[in-house]
Design a protein around this motif. Structure first.
Motif, PDB file in Angstrom:
ATOM      1  N   ARG A   1       0.823  -1.218   0.000  1.00 25.00           N
ATOM      2  CA  ARG A   1       0.000   0.000   0.000  1.00 25.00           C
ATOM      3  C   ARG A   1       0.852   1.260   0.000  1.00 25.00           C
ATOM      4  O   ARG A   1       0.324   2.369  -0.088  1.00 25.00           O
ATOM      5  CB  ARG A   1      -0.931   0.017   1.218  1.00 25.00           C
ATOM      6  CG  ARG A   1      -2.139  -0.901   1.106  1.00 25.00           C
ATOM      7  CD  ARG A   1      -3.080  -0.657   2.270  1.00 25.00           C
ATOM      8  NE  ARG A   1      -4.266  -1.484   2.238  1.00 25.00           N
ATOM      9  CZ  ARG A   1      -5.363  -1.221   1.549  1.00 25.00           C
ATOM     10  NH1 ARG A   1      -5.416  -0.120   0.805  1.00 25.00           N
ATOM     11  NH2 ARG A   1      -6.414  -2.024   1.585  1.00 25.00           N
ATOM     12  N   GLY A   2       2.166   1.113   0.121  1.00 25.75           N
ATOM     13  CA  GLY A   2       3.046   2.278   0.091  1.00 25.75           C
ATOM     14  C   GLY A   2       3.145   3.028   1.390  1.00 25.75           C
ATOM     15  O   GLY A   2       3.537   4.198   1.413  1.00 25.75           O
ATOM     16  N   ARG A   3       2.783   2.382   2.514  1.00 25.09           N
ATOM     17  CA  ARG A   3       2.895   3.066   3.797  1.00 25.09           C
ATOM     18  C   ARG A   3       4.359   3.220   4.181  1.00 25.09           C
ATOM     19  O   ARG A   3       5.196   2.372   3.857  1.00 25.09           O
ATOM     20  CB  ARG A   3       2.173   2.274   4.887  1.00 25.09           C
ATOM     21  CG  ARG A   3       0.683   2.124   4.674  1.00 25.09           C
ATOM     22  CD  ARG A   3       0.089   1.240   5.745  1.00 25.09           C
ATOM     23  NE  ARG A   3      -1.279   0.838   5.414  1.00 25.09           N
ATOM     24  CZ  ARG A   3      -1.888  -0.205   5.925  1.00 25.09           C
ATOM     25  NH1 ARG A   3      -1.255  -0.961   6.816  1.00 25.09           N
ATOM     26  NH2 ARG A   3      -3.113  -0.523   5.576  1.00 25.09           N
ATOM     27  N   THR A   4       4.653   4.283   4.912  1.00 28.85           N
ATOM     28  CA  THR A   4       6.005   4.482   5.402  1.00 28.85           C
ATOM     29  C   THR A   4       6.253   3.595   6.609  1.00 28.85           C
ATOM     30  O   THR A   4       5.325   3.055   7.206  1.00 28.85           O
ATOM     31  CB  THR A   4       6.234   5.956   5.791  1.00 28.85           C
ATOM     32  OG1 THR A   4       5.363   6.285   6.888  1.00 28.85           O
ATOM     33  CG2 THR A   4       5.938   6.884   4.621  1.00 28.85           C
ATOM     34  N   VAL A   5       7.511   3.479   6.989  1.00 25.16           N
ATOM     35  CA  VAL A   5       7.862   2.615   8.109  1.00 25.16           C
ATOM     36  C   VAL A   5       7.264   3.114   9.415  1.00 25.16           C
ATOM     37  O   VAL A   5       7.000   2.336  10.337  1.00 25.16           O
ATOM     38  CB  VAL A   5       9.395   2.498   8.227  1.00 25.16           C
ATOM     39  CG1 VAL A   5      10.015   3.825   8.641  1.00 25.16           C
ATOM     40  CG2 VAL A   5       9.794   1.407   9.207  1.00 25.16           C
ATOM     41  N   ASN A   6       6.993   4.437   9.515  1.00 23.64           N
ATOM     42  CA  ASN A   6       6.446   5.013  10.742  1.00 23.64           C
ATOM     43  C   ASN A   6       4.929   5.180  10.699  1.00 23.64           C
ATOM     44  O   ASN A   6       4.354   5.829  11.565  1.00 23.64           O
ATOM     45  CB  ASN A   6       7.088   6.378  11.012  1.00 23.64           C
ATOM     46  CG  ASN A   6       8.564   6.262  11.313  1.00 23.64           C
ATOM     47  OD1 ASN A   6       8.996   5.327  11.970  1.00 23.64           O
ATOM     48  ND2 ASN A   6       9.344   7.219  10.819  1.00 23.64           N
ATOM     49  N   SER A   7       4.282   4.615   9.683  1.00 23.50           N
ATOM     50  CA  SER A   7       2.841   4.768   9.554  1.00 23.50           C
ATOM     51  C   SER A   7       2.131   4.171  10.760  1.00 23.50           C
ATOM     52  O   SER A   7       2.471   3.091  11.232  1.00 23.50           O
ATOM     53  CB  SER A   7       2.341   4.084   8.281  1.00 23.50           C
ATOM     54  OG  SER A   7       0.937   4.061   8.250  1.00 23.50           O
ATOM     55  N   THR A   8       1.112   4.888  11.242  1.00 20.80           N
ATOM     56  CA  THR A   8       0.355   4.393  12.393  1.00 20.80           C
ATOM     57  C   THR A   8      -0.509   3.202  12.023  1.00 20.80           C
ATOM     58  O   THR A   8      -0.941   2.465  12.891  1.00 20.80           O
ATOM     59  CB  THR A   8      -0.543   5.510  12.955  1.00 20.80           C
ATOM     60  OG1 THR A   8      -1.398   5.986  11.900  1.00 20.80           O
ATOM     61  CG2 THR A   8       0.288   6.649  13.495  1.00 20.80           C
ATOM     62  N   ARG A   9      -0.769   2.995  10.733  1.00 20.15           N
ATOM     63  CA  ARG A   9      -1.600   1.872  10.313  1.00 20.15           C
ATOM     64  C   ARG A   9      -0.762   0.625  10.095  1.00 20.15           C
ATOM     65  O   ARG A   9      -1.291  -0.454   9.929  1.00 20.15           O
ATOM     66  CB  ARG A   9      -2.337   2.225   9.025  1.00 20.15           C
ATOM     67  CG  ARG A   9      -3.311   3.359   9.189  1.00 20.15           C
ATOM     68  CD  ARG A   9      -4.090   3.563   7.927  1.00 20.15           C
ATOM     69  NE  ARG A   9      -4.916   2.403   7.628  1.00 20.15           N
ATOM     70  CZ  ARG A   9      -5.584   2.250   6.498  1.00 20.15           C
ATOM     71  NH1 ARG A   9      -5.517   3.188   5.569  1.00 20.15           N
ATOM     72  NH2 ARG A   9      -6.315   1.184   6.287  1.00 20.15           N
TER      73      ARG A   9
END
Length: 266
Positions: free
Chosen positions: A193-201
């Motif tokens: 999904r392309g979330r960053t490593v620090n994404s809360t999800r």
């Protein structure tokens, strides 16, 4: 989230034509201590590999049984017709199914386009695999319609392809058994999904012991307070008179007036 215990590695199935390299690279950067086990499986066998627990998740072609699997659609592929390089079709940049109405078109048993009715003239028999069908196209006995990634996968110097503007298309998705949504599955979902490593999800990966030691070594030491900070404060409290009225009692206007009066002589 179910599945509290993660397997020692993450097993990812993928079907022919899908290129998982970019997601594998990100996985190795974020979770270097968890091996990613890649398993290429035929498109028709991918749901079985997931259902039987031979893979934790898979890059598959839709449709899948949504009563069993969760799925995240990723992209839709262009459908192309594979032809010999000297075929008349190559004169156009793209073609329609009507352009192929009089051509023999192979419909292999592992076809992934899900035709309601295959176009063109039917071949004498259905090839067992897409690879077999490509060999027959090279022999000049018919044409083949496939997703573009499969045309690239089975590339030959004597063949080329053209886009089909009105043909069914294949959609690629990430799928996994709904009742086996582990933390590692969530990690891979975050990656695709392309979330960053620090994404809360997404689940933030825990650093390894070596990474933790390296971070402690690189962390700057806290600055020690200046030794004279306390004494300086006292000086400011006791010796700082700049903000006070320095006239005092002797400097008041009343005192000055008394000093200016001549004393009476007795």
């Amino acid at each position: 989230m179910t599945g509290s215990q993660d397997s020692p590695s993450f097993r990812l199935a993928y079907v022919p034509g899908v290129m998982p390299a970019k997601w594998v690279r990100i996985w190795n950067e974020r979770l270097p201590d968890v091996p990613l086990d890649l398993q290429q499986v035929p498109a028709a066998e991918a749901p079985g590999a997931l259902r039987e627990g031979r893979a934790d998740a898979g890059l598959v072609r839709l449709p899948v049984d949504r009563t069993v699997f969760s799925a995240i659609p990723l992209y839709t592929e262009t459908t192309v017709v594979v032809v010999p390089k000297d075929h008349l079709v190559t004169a156009a940049d793209e073609v329609t199914l009507d352009d192929l109405a009089e051509e023999v078109l192979f419909h292999p048993l592992d076809d992934v386009l899900g035709w309601e009715r295959p176009p063109g003239e039917p071949a004498f028999e259905r090839p067992a695999t897409t690879a077999d069908a490509v060999e027959l196209v090279a022999a000049g006995v018919g044409l083949l319609c496939v997703p573009q990634s499969l045309a690239r996968l089975h590339h030959r110097r004597d063949l080329t392809y053209r886009p089909l503007t009105d043909a069914p298309q294949s959609q690629v998705a990430l799928a996994w058994p709904e009742q086996a949504t582990t933390d590692l599955v969530e990690d891979f979902i975050g990656i695709v999904r392309g979330r960053t490593v620090n994404s809360t999800r997404g689940r933030r990966p825990q650093p390894s012991a070596e990474q933790a030691r390296q971070e402690r070594r690189e962390k700057p030491a806290a600055k020690k307070p200046a030794k004279k900070a306390a004494s300086g404060g006292k000086k400011a409290a006791s010796g700082g008179t700049a903000g006070r009225d320095t006239r005092g009692r002797s400097g008041s206007p009343r005192s000055a007036a008394r000093r200016g009066r001549p004393r009476r002589r007795s």
